[in-house]
Design an enzyme around this catalytic site. Structure first.
Site, PDB file in Angstrom:
ATOM      1  N   LYS A  87       2.956  10.720   3.053  1.00 28.95           N
ATOM      2  CA  LYS A  87       4.123  10.303   3.847  1.00 28.95           C
ATOM      3  C   LYS A  87       5.207   9.697   2.960  1.00 28.95           C
ATOM      4  O   LYS A  87       6.372  10.086   3.027  1.00 28.95           O
ATOM      5  CB  LYS A  87       3.702   9.269   4.893  1.00 28.95           C
ATOM      6  CG  LYS A  87       4.879   8.523   5.504  1.00 28.95           C
ATOM      7  CD  LYS A  87       4.446   7.451   6.476  1.00 28.95           C
ATOM      8  CE  LYS A  87       4.445   6.053   5.943  1.00 28.95           C
ATOM      9  NZ  LYS A  87       5.730   5.375   5.802  1.00 28.95           N
ATOM     10  N   ASN A  88       4.811   8.716   2.137  1.00 29.91           N
ATOM     11  CA  ASN A  88       5.823   7.989   1.375  1.00 29.91           C
ATOM     12  C   ASN A  88       6.566   8.882   0.386  1.00 29.91           C
ATOM     13  O   ASN A  88       7.701   8.595   0.026  1.00 29.91           O
ATOM     14  CB  ASN A  88       5.194   6.804   0.635  1.00 29.91           C
ATOM     15  CG  ASN A  88       4.914   5.645   1.585  1.00 29.91           C
ATOM     16  OD1 ASN A  88       5.298   5.700   2.759  1.00 29.91           O
ATOM     17  ND2 ASN A  88       4.245   4.609   1.097  1.00 29.91           N
ATOM     18  N   ARG A 127      12.998   2.466   8.112  1.00 24.87           N
ATOM     19  CA  ARG A 127      13.682   1.904   6.944  1.00 24.87           C
ATOM     20  C   ARG A 127      14.018   2.946   5.888  1.00 24.87           C
ATOM     21  O   ARG A 127      15.059   2.893   5.260  1.00 24.87           O
ATOM     22  CB  ARG A 127      12.767   0.877   6.262  1.00 24.87           C
ATOM     23  CG  ARG A 127      12.495  -0.361   7.003  1.00 24.87           C
ATOM     24  CD  ARG A 127      11.610  -1.244   6.144  1.00 24.87           C
ATOM     25  NE  ARG A 127      12.243  -1.495   4.851  1.00 24.87           N
ATOM     26  CZ  ARG A 127      13.164  -2.403   4.650  1.00 24.87           C
ATOM     27  NH1 ARG A 127      13.544  -3.171   5.629  1.00 24.87           N
ATOM     28  NH2 ARG A 127      13.701  -2.565   3.467  1.00 24.87           N
ATOM     29  N   CYS A 185      11.679  -6.743   8.625  1.00 18.70           N
ATOM     30  CA  CYS A 185      10.634  -6.060   9.375  1.00 18.70           C
ATOM     31  C   CYS A 185       9.436  -6.999   9.434  1.00 18.70           C
ATOM     32  O   CYS A 185       9.465  -8.076   8.837  1.00 18.70           O
ATOM     33  CB  CYS A 185      10.262  -4.737   8.727  1.00 18.70           C
ATOM     34  SG  CYS A 185       9.472  -4.918   7.145  1.00 18.70           S
ATOM     35  N   ARG A 222      12.221  -7.759   3.170  1.00 20.01           N
ATOM     36  CA  ARG A 222      12.476  -6.444   2.578  1.00 20.01           C
ATOM     37  C   ARG A 222      13.961  -6.148   2.350  1.00 20.01           C
ATOM     38  O   ARG A 222      14.544  -5.250   2.977  1.00 20.01           O
ATOM     39  CB  ARG A 222      11.848  -5.339   3.436  1.00 20.01           C
ATOM     40  CG  ARG A 222      10.355  -5.243   3.226  1.00 20.01           C
ATOM     41  CD  ARG A 222       9.747  -4.168   4.063  1.00 20.01           C
ATOM     42  NE  ARG A 222       9.412  -2.967   3.310  1.00 20.01           N
ATOM     43  CZ  ARG A 222       8.738  -1.952   3.835  1.00 20.01           C
ATOM     44  NH1 ARG A 222       8.358  -1.980   5.085  1.00 20.01           N
ATOM     45  NH2 ARG A 222       8.445  -0.902   3.103  1.00 20.01           N
ATOM     46  N   LEU A 245      18.294  -4.451  -4.661  1.00 17.75           N
ATOM     47  CA  LEU A 245      18.070  -3.703  -5.906  1.00 17.75           C
ATOM     48  C   LEU A 245      18.586  -2.263  -5.791  1.00 17.75           C
ATOM     49  O   LEU A 245      19.072  -1.687  -6.759  1.00 17.75           O
ATOM     50  CB  LEU A 245      16.584  -3.702  -6.276  1.00 17.75           C
ATOM     51  CG  LEU A 245      15.937  -5.082  -6.409  1.00 17.75           C
ATOM     52  CD1 LEU A 245      14.463  -4.960  -6.747  1.00 17.75           C
ATOM     53  CD2 LEU A 245      16.652  -5.908  -7.475  1.00 17.75           C
ATOM     54  N   ASP A 305      -0.705  -1.343   0.380  1.00 19.94           N
ATOM     55  CA  ASP A 305      -0.941  -0.579   1.604  1.00 19.94           C
ATOM     56  C   ASP A 305      -2.435  -0.439   1.934  1.00 19.94           C
ATOM     57  O   ASP A 305      -2.793   0.002   3.021  1.00 19.94           O
ATOM     58  CB  ASP A 305      -0.315   0.820   1.494  1.00 19.94           C
ATOM     59  CG  ASP A 305       1.213   0.767   1.584  1.00 19.94           C
ATOM     60  OD1 ASP A 305       1.751  -0.265   2.009  1.00 19.94           O
ATOM     61  OD2 ASP A 305       1.862   1.763   1.216  1.00 19.94           O
ATOM     62  N   ARG A 312       3.123   6.986  12.883  1.00 19.86           N
ATOM     63  CA  ARG A 312       4.150   7.073  11.852  1.00 19.86           C
ATOM     64  C   ARG A 312       3.533   7.522  10.533  1.00 19.86           C
ATOM     65  O   ARG A 312       4.198   8.171   9.728  1.00 19.86           O
ATOM     66  CB  ARG A 312       4.820   5.708  11.642  1.00 19.86           C
ATOM     67  CG  ARG A 312       5.682   5.265  12.800  1.00 19.86           C
ATOM     68  CD  ARG A 312       6.391   3.997  12.440  1.00 19.86           C
ATOM     69  NE  ARG A 312       6.724   4.040  11.034  1.00 19.86           N
ATOM     70  CZ  ARG A 312       6.514   3.058  10.172  1.00 19.86           C
ATOM     71  NH1 ARG A 312       6.008   1.926  10.562  1.00 19.86           N
ATOM     72  NH2 ARG A 312       6.837   3.199   8.905  1.00 19.86           N
TER      73      ARG A 312
HETATM   74  C1  UD1 Z   1       7.220   1.325  -0.606  1.00 16.76           C
HETATM   75  C2  UD1 Z   1       6.323   2.006   0.390  1.00 16.76           C
HETATM   76  C3  UD1 Z   1       5.361   1.008   1.040  1.00 16.76           C
HETATM   77  C4  UD1 Z   1       4.607   0.216  -0.045  1.00 16.76           C
HETATM   78  C5  UD1 Z   1       5.571  -0.378  -1.056  1.00 16.76           C
HETATM   79  C6  UD1 Z   1       4.886  -1.062  -2.227  1.00 16.76           C
HETATM   80  C7  UD1 Z   1       7.696   3.810   1.251  1.00 16.76           C
HETATM   81  C8  UD1 Z   1       8.400   4.381   2.418  1.00 16.76           C
HETATM   82  N1  UD1 Z   1       7.116   2.624   1.427  1.00 16.76           N
HETATM   83  O1  UD1 Z   1       8.016   0.394   0.117  1.00 16.76           O
HETATM   84  O2  UD1 Z   1       4.436   1.727   1.863  1.00 16.76           O
HETATM   85  O3  UD1 Z   1       3.897  -0.824   0.587  1.00 16.76           O
HETATM   86  O4  UD1 Z   1       6.431   0.661  -1.594  1.00 16.76           O
HETATM   87  O5  UD1 Z   1       4.010  -0.182  -2.855  1.00 16.76           O
HETATM   88  O6  UD1 Z   1       7.611   4.414   0.201  1.00 16.76           O
HETATM   89  N2  UD1 Z   1      12.456  -5.790  -2.782  1.00 16.76           N
HETATM   90  C9  UD1 Z   1      13.571  -6.575  -2.975  1.00 16.76           C
HETATM   91  N3  UD1 Z   1      14.801  -5.940  -3.090  1.00 16.76           N
HETATM   92  C10 UD1 Z   1      14.932  -4.590  -3.026  1.00 16.76           C
HETATM   93  C11 UD1 Z   1      13.767  -3.806  -2.846  1.00 16.76           C
HETATM   94  C12 UD1 Z   1      12.544  -4.440  -2.730  1.00 16.76           C
HETATM   95  O7  UD1 Z   1      13.505  -7.804  -3.029  1.00 16.76           O
HETATM   96  O8  UD1 Z   1      16.062  -4.089  -3.128  1.00 16.76           O
HETATM   97  C13 UD1 Z   1      11.132  -6.460  -2.613  1.00 16.76           C
HETATM   98  C14 UD1 Z   1      10.561  -6.180  -1.209  1.00 16.76           C
HETATM   99  O9  UD1 Z   1      11.064  -7.092  -0.253  1.00 16.76           O
HETATM  100  C15 UD1 Z   1       9.083  -6.354  -1.439  1.00 16.76           C
HETATM  101  C16 UD1 Z   1       8.896  -5.846  -2.863  1.00 16.76           C
HETATM  102  O10 UD1 Z   1      10.184  -5.869  -3.480  1.00 16.76           O
HETATM  103  O11 UD1 Z   1       8.702  -7.694  -1.361  1.00 16.76           O
HETATM  104  C17 UD1 Z   1       8.310  -4.454  -2.936  1.00 16.76           C
HETATM  105  O12 UD1 Z   1       9.175  -3.535  -2.339  1.00 16.76           O
HETATM  106  P1  UD1 Z   1       9.299  -2.018  -2.790  1.00 16.76           P
HETATM  107  O13 UD1 Z   1       8.446  -1.757  -3.993  1.00 16.76           O
HETATM  108  O14 UD1 Z   1      10.743  -1.691  -2.882  1.00 16.76           O
HETATM  109  O15 UD1 Z   1       8.651  -1.275  -1.551  1.00 16.76           O
HETATM  110  P2  UD1 Z   1       9.309  -0.234  -0.554  1.00 16.76           P
HETATM  111  O16 UD1 Z   1      10.022   0.820  -1.326  1.00 16.76           O
HETATM  112  O17 UD1 Z   1      10.056  -0.971   0.494  1.00 16.76           O
END
Ligand code: UD1
Length: 430
Positions: free
Chosen positions: A22-23, A96, A120, A125, A129, A310, A402
C-alpha cells in the site's frame, strides 16, 4: 459501518499470498502525474486508499484503468494533460498521502494548490520537511487558509537537501519533485525504507536518473521529461509482518507467499527471540508455532532497518500472551499506543507511560467489543481476537480496509473463525 467478528481459538493452517505494498503503491500512483505517457503498475493492491487516490488523480486529469493481468491486479494511469492542480481539504483530510501529489504537480506544471493534511490520531504529523524540500528545489510556497500554494514558474532547480529527520514521506516527495528539476539534487539523511528503492526503480524505468535509494544519500540527476513504463509494486512488508504475527498468535503453520523476509528482518529477529519458528524460503516465509510458550521481548521502533512502527501494535498483541514482561517503546510517532487500552478490554495487562508500554503476559485473553483508532491498531485487535476466548467484535473496520486487502478472506482461508458484519456509512481517515 462494517464490523469484524472473530471467534478465537482456531489454529491457522495454510497459505496467504501477500499483496502489493500500500505505502509504495500510493506514491507510485502519484508518480504517474510526471508524464503524459501511461504508467502501468502491476501487483497492485486493491484497497480503499488506492481507490481513493485513483479518484483524486482522475480529478487532476489522469485516466485510471484497473484490470487483472497475468500477474494479478494492475492499474494503468495516463495523464495526457493536468486539467487541475487543486487537491481540496476534503480529499487530503480523508487520506494524508494525497498530499504527495503536490510535488509531481509542481514539477510538471509549475504550480499547485493542495490542502495541508492536518493532524491525525497517531500524532501531529506535520509536513514541514516536505515543504522545506520543495522550497530548496526553488518553489515558492505560501500558506493561506489551510492550503499550500506552490509555484515554480521557471521550473524546479536541483539542490542539496539535508533532512533533519529521515522522513519517509518527505524523502519520497523530494524524489518525486527532483526528477524533473534542472541539474543535480543531493538528498542526505534520507529515509532508507525499501519503499524508497521501489519508487526510485519505477522513476528510473520512466527515464529518471536516481541513484542511492535505500541508502541515506540519494542523488538525482534531473531530466527534462519522463516517459511511460511498467513497474511491479513491491510486496507489502507490513502485511507480511502482520500475518506472520497472526500465525504466531493463533498457533499452527502458515506459509506467506509472493513476499520477502529481508525487509522486516528486525521484526523477524524479535519473533524468533519470542520463541516463534520462522523459516524463510524463495517466495516468502513459513511461520510455525505448535504449542511453544511465547517469551516476552523488549524492543523500540526505529527508522529502517530498525523495528517498523507499523508492526508495533500487532507485535504488542502477541506480547499480551508472552511469559514475562515486554517493554515496547514507540519512537517514531508520539501517539501510537492507543491500542493498549483496547487490548486491556480483552484482558491484557499493559501499562503505558509516555511513549513506553509495559506488557505483562497473561494466561489468556477474553473476547470483547473493541474499537480501532487507526489502521495498524485495528489489525492488532484482530490478531488478539484470534487467540481470545469467545467472540471479539472489532468496530470501525474502515481503517482495516484502507490497508489490508481481503483480510478476513485471507485469514478464513487458513481456518480462522472470522466474518464481516455489514453496516452502512463511511468513516474518515486516521
Ligand atoms: C510513512 C508511512 C507510515 C509509516 C511511516 C514511518 C505511508 C503512506 N505511510 O508515513 O505507514 O508508519 O512512514 O515508517 O507511506 N515528520 C515531521 N515533519 C515532516 C514529516 C514527518 O515532523 O514533514 C515526523 C512525523 O510527524 C513523524 C515522523 O516524522 O513523527 C515520521 O514520519 P514519516 O517518516 O514522514 O512518515 P510518513 O511518511 O508520514
Amino acid at each position: 459501518m462494517d464490523r469484524i467478528a472473530i471467534t478465537g481459538g482456531a489454529r491457522l493452517q495454510g497459505e496467504i499470498p501477500i499483496s502489493g505494498a500500500k505505502n509504495s503503491a500510493i506514491k507510485l500512483m502519484a508518480a504517474s502525474l510526471l508524464t503524459e505517457e501511461a504508467l502501468r503498475l502491476t501487483n497492485m493492491p486493491r484497497l480503499a486508499d488506492t481507490r481513493f487516490l485513483g479518484k483524486l488523480l482522475q480529478r487532476l486529469g489522469t485516466e485510471v484503468v484497473e484490470s487483472v493481468g497475468e500477474d494479478g491486479p494492475e492499474t494503468l494511469l495516463r495523464t495526457p494533460e493536468i486539467t487541475s492542480g487543486f487537491a481540496s481539504y476534503d480529499l487530503v483530510r480523508q487520506m494524508r498521502a494525497s498530499f504527495n501529489v503536490l510535488g509531481p504537480l509542481l514539477a510538471r506544471t509549475g504550480q499547485a494548490k493542495v490542502s495541508l493534511p492536518g493532524g491525525c490520531t497517531i500524532g501531529a504529523r506535520p509536513v514541514d520537511l516536505h515543504l522545506k524540500a520543495l522550497e530548496a528545489l526553488g518553489a515558492r510556497i505560501d500558506l493561506h487558509e489551510g492550503y499550500v500554494y506552490a509555484q515554480a514558474p521557471r521550473g524546479l532547480k536541483g539542490a542539496a537537501i539535508d533532512f533533519p529527520f529521515a522522513s519517509v514521506g518527505a524523502t519520497e516527495h523530494a524524489m518525486l519533485a527532483a526528477v524533473l528539476a534542472q541539474g543535480e539534487t543531493l538528498l542526505t539523511n534520507s529515509a532508507c525504507e525499501p519503499e524508497m528503492i521501489d519508487l526510485a526503480d519505477c522513476l528510473n524505468a520512466m527515464g529518471a536518473k536516481v541513484s542511492g535509494a535505500g541508502t541515506s544519500t540519494i542523488r538525482i540527476q534531473g531530466v527534462s521529461r519522463l516517459h511511460g513504463a511498467t513497474h511491479a509494486v513491491m510486496p507489502d512488508r507490513i502485511e507480511t509482518g502482520t500475518y506472520a504475527l497472526a500465525a504466531a498468535m493463533a498457533g499452527g503453520e502458515v506459509r506467506l507467499t509472493r513476499t520477502r523476509t529481508d525487509f522486516i528482518q528486525a521484526m523477524i529477529d524479535k519473533m524468533v527471540e519470542a520463541g516463534v519458528e520462522v523459516i524463510p524460503h524463495n517466495d516468502g516465509l513459513t511461520v510455525r508455532r505448535n504449542g511453544a510458550l511465547l517469551k516476552a521481548v523488549e524492543f523500540e521502533t526505529a527508522v529502517y532497518p530498525g523495528f517498523p512502527t507499523d508492526l508495533q501494535a500487532p507485535f504488542m498483541a502477541l506480547m499480551t500472551l508472552a511469559d514475562g514482561e515486554s517493554v515496547i517503546r514507540e519512537t517514531i510517532f508520539e501517539n501510537r499506543l492507543m491500542h493498549a487500552p483496547e487490548l486491556r478490554r480483552l484482558g491484557a495487562d499493559i501499562i503505558v507511560q509516555g511513549g513506553e508500554a509495559r506488557v505483562r503476559g497473561v494466561a489468556s485473553l477474553e473476547g470483547a467489543q473493541v474499537m480501532a483508532t487507526d489502521l495498524r491498531a485495528s489489525v492488532c485487535l484482530v490478531i488478539a481476537g484470534l487467540a481470545a476466548r469467545g467472540e471479539t467484535m472489532v468496530n470501525r473496520v474502515y481503517h482495516l480496509d484502507r490497508g489490508f486487502e481481503r483480510l478476513e478472506e485471507k485469514l478464513a482461508a487458513c481456518g480462522a473463525q472470522i466474518r464481516r458484519i455489514k453496516g452502512d456509512g463511511e468513516g474518515e481517515e486516521d
